[in-house]
Enzyme design. Structure first.
Site, short mmCIF file in Angstrom:
data_model
loop_
_atom_site.label_atom_id
_atom_site.label_comp_id
_atom_site.label_asym_id
_atom_site.label_seq_id
_atom_site.Cartn_x
_atom_site.Cartn_y
_atom_site.Cartn_z
N CYS A 132 92.03 17.46 25.73
CA CYS A 132 90.97 18.06 26.55
C CYS A 132 90.18 16.97 27.27
O CYS A 132 89.32 16.31 26.67
CB CYS A 132 90.05 18.87 25.65
N CYS A 135 86.42 17.56 27.43
CA CYS A 135 85.70 17.31 26.17
C CYS A 135 85.56 15.81 25.92
O CYS A 135 84.52 15.35 25.47
CB CYS A 135 86.44 17.90 24.98
N ASP A 136 86.62 15.05 26.18
CA ASP A 136 86.69 13.67 25.68
C ASP A 136 86.77 12.61 26.78
O ASP A 136 86.65 11.42 26.48
CB ASP A 136 87.94 13.50 24.79
#
Ligand code: NAP
Length: 310
Positions: A132, A135-136
């Site tokens: 992701c 997300c990261d």
């Protein structure tokens, strides 16, 4: 006893919750471990009708949850189903150790990320290997570094484009020589000067578990057999999804890939158990189609209940 239990709170589950709640069925809705589903990990959603300027995936899901709660859905955050018994009415479910009885169940458990299946992928997960970008991707270790995205679909294109904000360059490694992504997404991706496609190529290894971080990937050209190592600081894997249906193996009819097969409308092989969204749909897999199927499942459940309680 519950009239309707909805498992999953992606677009399908929350739309089912809105409809069931508006029918005064006061559905019990379980988010599982990923409240809001996979869309919460997307950046901007540009193709959901009604948002001409796009909408943040997380915000869209928060709004759907608010709408469901406004009409009386009872949403249990992070509660998950441990086991189900659909052999007789009422159905029973064990939810975080507690037995709950229900007259109908709507399964909207979605799908999770597919893995490459390399041992080094698992060892280095969250240590440079991720599924992701939104997300990261902003982690300091990825800043101004070369990054690798694996895949050729819309997700891979979206991740690669997003990562150009942080990376020195993004290598898009795809096993074929053309992208599966929608035309607009593919064109936008290939026009980005920071994205460098590597065609006909598989990732065979992720280095370096011994250093506890990602230092590069082993690549193999599937046409020529040529192998090489590409240095990078992160690997973003975007190669599709697998349905979250393990709980229902042997209980509901499924295809060989684990997608629940609806029998009629959204009804499964067990009358009273309905299915909606990415855990049964491997063809369209869109937020709007999942929402539509969630609506249909709630209507089907309501009609089933009306007949059952006559
Ligand atoms: P996808 O369309 O199934 O694409 C998966 C990609 O990964 C394909 O290019 C596939 O290669 C490759 N792949 C599969 N297994 C592999 C393996 N073991 N090793 C290497 N490569 C592998 O999945 P997705 O991109 O996640 O998209 C899923 C759905 O969500 C699609 O319907 C998509 O349109 C939608 N989506 C929409 C948006 C948006 O509109 N904003 C964003 C993201 C996703 P092949 O091409 O060779 O099969």
């Amino acid at each position: 006893m519950e009239k309707v239990v909805i498992i999953g709170t992606g677009c399908a589950g929350l739309t089912a919750a809105i409809y069931a709640a508006r029918s005064n069925l006061s559905p019990l809705v379980l988010t599982g471990t990923m409240p809001g589903g996979l869309l919460t990990t997307t950046s901007i959603v540009e193709n959901y009708p009604g948002f001409p300027d796009g909408i943040d995936g997380y915000e869209l899901m928060v709004r759907m949850q608010q709408q469901a709660e406004k009409f009386g859905a009872r949403i249990k955050i992070l509660q998950a189903v441990e086991s189900v018994d659909f052999s007789k009415q009422p159905f029973s479910l064990v939810i975080d150790g507690e037995k709950v009885e229900a007259q109908t169940v709507i399964i909207a458990t979605g799908a999770g990320h597919r893995h490459l299946g390399l041992p080094s992928e698992h060892i280095l997960e969250k240590k440079g290997v991720t599924y992701c970008a939104t997300c990261d991707g902003a982690w300091p270790m990825f800043r101004n570094q070369p990054l690798v995205v694996v895949g050729g679909g819309d997700s891979a294109c979206e991740e690669a484009t997003y990562l150009t904000r942080f990376a020195s360059e993004v290598y898009l490694v795809h096993r074929r020589d053309s992208l599966r992504a929608s035309k607009i997404m593919a064109e936008r991706t290939l026009a980005n000067p920071k994205i460098k496609p590597i065609w006909d190529t598989a990732v065979t290894e992720i280095f370096d578990p011994a250093q506890d971080k990602v230092t590069g990937v082993g690549l193999k050209n599937l046409k020529t057999g040529e192998e090489k190592v590409l240095p990078c600081a992160g690997v973003f894997i975007a190669i599709g999804h697998v349905p979250n249906t393990q709980l229902f193996q042997g209980i509901l009819d499924m295809d060989e890939n684990g997608y629940v097969i609806p029998k009629r409308g959204t009804e499964t092989s067990v009358p009273g158990v309905f299915v909606a969204g990415d855990c049964s749909d491997h063809v369209y897999r869109q937020a709007i189609t999942a929402a539509g199927l969630g609506c249909a499942a709630a209507i089907d459940a309501e009609r089933y209940l009306a007949a059952l309680n006559q």
